[in-house]
Design an enzyme around this catalytic site. Structure first.
Site, PDB file in Angstrom:
ATOM      1  N   SER A   1      -2.193   5.255 -26.940  1.00  0.00           N
ATOM      2  CA  SER A   1      -2.201   5.770 -25.571  1.00  0.00           C
ATOM      3  C   SER A   1      -2.070   4.624 -24.588  1.00  0.00           C
ATOM      4  O   SER A   1      -2.486   3.496 -24.866  1.00  0.00           O
ATOM      5  CB  SER A   1      -3.511   6.536 -25.317  1.00  0.00           C
ATOM      6  OG  SER A   1      -3.486   7.162 -24.052  1.00  0.00           O
ATOM      7  N   ASP A   2      -1.485   4.928 -23.438  1.00  0.00           N
ATOM      8  CA  ASP A   2      -1.374   3.936 -22.380  1.00  0.00           C
ATOM      9  C   ASP A   2      -1.582   4.629 -21.044  1.00  0.00           C
ATOM     10  O   ASP A   2      -1.121   5.758 -20.846  1.00  0.00           O
ATOM     11  CB  ASP A   2       0.007   3.246 -22.397  1.00  0.00           C
ATOM     12  CG  ASP A   2       0.071   2.108 -21.392  1.00  0.00           C
ATOM     13  OD1 ASP A   2      -0.801   1.218 -21.436  1.00  0.00           O
ATOM     14  OD2 ASP A   2       0.984   2.109 -20.540  1.00  0.00           O
ATOM     15  N   THR A   3      -2.290   3.961 -20.153  1.00  0.00           N
ATOM     16  CA  THR A   3      -2.558   4.499 -18.817  1.00  0.00           C
ATOM     17  C   THR A   3      -2.119   3.494 -17.779  1.00  0.00           C
ATOM     18  O   THR A   3      -2.439   2.310 -17.883  1.00  0.00           O
ATOM     19  CB  THR A   3      -4.070   4.791 -18.638  1.00  0.00           C
ATOM     20  OG1 THR A   3      -4.483   5.725 -19.633  1.00  0.00           O
ATOM     21  CG2 THR A   3      -4.362   5.362 -17.254  1.00  0.00           C
TER      22      THR A   3
ATOM     23  N   ALA B   1       0.096   8.360 -21.263  1.00  0.00           N
ATOM     24  CA  ALA B   1       0.911   8.880 -22.357  1.00  0.00           C
ATOM     25  C   ALA B   1       0.086   8.840 -23.633  1.00  0.00           C
ATOM     26  O   ALA B   1      -0.659   7.893 -23.879  1.00  0.00           O
ATOM     27  CB  ALA B   1       2.180   8.051 -22.528  1.00  0.00           C
TER      28      ALA B   1
END
EC number: 3.6.1.9
Length: 197
Positions: free
Chosen positions: A69-71, A106
């Site tokens: 995940s990436d923010t 994501a």
């Protein structure tokens, strides 16, 4: 077996809320936005890069499902990463104060021969913030290591006047969408455990 390709304590905590057993993987993946990469494409790619790197680490587990995940905090076309120092954090917060920005998270799930990525975008509005308020928050140390220089679940909560979207997504892992993806991959908790989320 489900693996979380992240060192983030927040993502570990959030994923634990889905009542699915998992193991966290300690890995480092470069986060550099390409010159022509849109914020959306960048966030999706980094999440997928993390998941793929995690799968490479546990390649011997043929049943492995890896979550990456990436923010990122996005204002206009600018992607705010993690502040490099206190001055950078203060500058980020000053530019976000009194404005609405997007927080894009994501979630990527990969298994042997299968990949899925979902992007969740939320809108966060900050109230006007004085220089003293910004300085006080930066002095707390909380902005360091956080995209956009703030943690919605921490002291910055008092500056947020409006949120449209996923609170857990702004924290770093949108639980509703993550639960759906896990079930799609056969790695989710029983539906009865998800009620109330």
């Amino acid at each position: 077996m489900l693996y979380l390709a992240s060192r983030s304590p927040r993502r570990n905590e959030l994923l634990s809320r889905l009542d699915v057993p998992f193991r966290a993987l300690d890995l480092e993946v470069p986060e550099v936005r390409g010159a022509d990469e849109t914020p959306e494409a960048y966030v999706r790619r980094v999440a997928l890069d993390k998941a793929r790197a995690g799968l490479a680490l546990v390649a011997q587990d043929t049943d492995a499902v890896v979550l990456g995940s990436d923010t990122e905090v996005v204002l206009g076309d600018r992607v705010y990463g993690k502040p490099v120092d206190a001055a950078d954090a203060a500058a980020m917060l000053a530019s976000l104060a009194g404005r609405t920005h997007r927080v894009m998270t994501a979630v990527a799930l990969v298994a042997h021969g299968r990949e899925r990525v979902q992007l969740v975008s939320s809108e966060v509005t900050f109230a006007a913030m004085s220089a003293a308020q910004i300085a006080g928050y930066v002095a707390s140390g909380e902005p360091m290591g956080k995209a956009g220089g703030y943690a919605i679940q921490g002291g910055a909560e008092r500056f947020i006047s409006h949120l449209a979207g996923s609170y857990s997504g702004v924290m770093g892992l949108p639980l509703q969408q993550t639960g759906e993806l896990l079930r799609e991959f056969g790695a989710g908790a029983d539906d009865s455990m998800d009620k109330g989320e």
